[in-house]
Design a protein around this motif. Structure first.
Motif, PDB file in Angstrom:
ATOM      1  N   UNK A  16      -8.258  30.725  23.972  1.00 19.25           N
ATOM      2  CA  UNK A  16      -7.459  31.819  24.501  1.00 19.25           C
ATOM      3  C   UNK A  16      -7.520  31.958  26.004  1.00 19.25           C
ATOM      4  N   UNK A  17      -8.460  31.304  26.642  1.00 23.49           N
ATOM      5  CA  UNK A  17      -8.582  31.364  28.098  1.00 23.49           C
ATOM      6  C   UNK A  17      -8.240  30.020  28.707  1.00 23.49           C
ATOM      7  N   UNK A  22     -14.936  28.080  31.058  1.00 22.75           N
ATOM      8  CA  UNK A  22     -15.943  27.845  30.022  1.00 22.75           C
ATOM      9  C   UNK A  22     -17.218  28.633  30.257  1.00 22.75           C
ATOM     10  N   UNK A  23     -17.616  28.832  31.510  1.00 23.47           N
ATOM     11  CA  UNK A  23     -18.815  29.615  31.802  1.00 23.47           C
ATOM     12  C   UNK A  23     -18.632  31.058  31.328  1.00 23.47           C
ATOM     13  N   UNK A  28     -19.444  35.354  27.216  1.00 25.76           N
ATOM     14  CA  UNK A  28     -18.827  36.296  26.278  1.00 25.76           C
ATOM     15  C   UNK A  28     -19.296  36.029  24.851  1.00 25.76           C
ATOM     16  N   UNK A  29     -19.370  34.761  24.484  1.00 21.24           N
ATOM     17  CA  UNK A  29     -19.862  34.412  23.145  1.00 21.24           C
ATOM     18  C   UNK A  29     -21.290  34.901  22.961  1.00 21.24           C
ATOM     19  N   UNK A  30     -22.126  34.674  23.976  1.00 21.54           N
ATOM     20  CA  UNK A  30     -23.527  35.079  23.860  1.00 21.54           C
ATOM     21  C   UNK A  30     -23.654  36.590  23.752  1.00 21.54           C
ATOM     22  N   UNK A  31     -22.935  37.303  24.583  1.00 26.24           N
ATOM     23  CA  UNK A  31     -23.015  38.767  24.545  1.00 26.24           C
ATOM     24  C   UNK A  31     -22.566  39.290  23.181  1.00 26.24           C
ATOM     25  N   UNK A  32     -21.594  38.625  22.570  1.00 25.05           N
ATOM     26  CA  UNK A  32     -21.109  39.045  21.245  1.00 25.05           C
ATOM     27  C   UNK A  32     -22.183  38.891  20.174  1.00 25.05           C
ATOM     28  N   UNK A  65     -29.479  24.656  26.823  1.00 25.86           N
ATOM     29  CA  UNK A  65     -29.944  25.125  28.128  1.00 25.86           C
ATOM     30  C   UNK A  65     -29.232  26.411  28.541  1.00 25.86           C
ATOM     31  N   UNK A  66     -27.949  26.484  28.251  1.00 23.90           N
ATOM     32  CA  UNK A  66     -27.173  27.689  28.557  1.00 23.90           C
ATOM     33  C   UNK A  66     -27.665  28.849  27.700  1.00 23.90           C
TER      34      UNK A  66
END
Length: 95
Positions: A16-17, A22-23, A28-32, A65-66
């Motif tokens: 969608x972006x 990607x960063x 956003x994925x992690x916060x979710x 690592x991310x």
């Protein structure tokens, strides 16, 4: 996880972006899934196990690592980078 967070996470995974974001997508994925990651850490699971599960179930698409960087930043900042004189820093007994 709330319905809107699931929809946003799915939208991000479907591209969608723009390709150069990607960063931002990984963050956003992690916060979710942050609350679930914290619960798994508190339950005693290894970070790699949590990350592998999240990748396999398509809840995260970032590298290990991310994932670790975001755990250090958002969940356990004091555990990974204590500085002398700060709360959570190891005591040396010397002054």
């Amino acid at each position: 996880m709330s319905d809107i967070l699931e929809k946003i996470a799915q939208w991000v995974k479907e591209g969608g972006n723009s390709p150069d974001s990607t960063k931002r997508d990984a963050r956003a994925e992690f916060i979710a899934v942050q609350a679930d990651v914290k619960a798994a850490i508190d339950a005693g699971y290894a970070y790699r196990t949590i990350w592998e599960h999240m990748r396999e179930t398509k809840r995260l698409s970032c590298r290990y690592e991310t994932f670790l960087r975001y755990v250090r930043k958002f969940i356990q900042p004091m555990r990974f980078s204590p500085k002398l004189g700060q709360k959570g820093a190891p005591e040396t007994g010397r002054r």
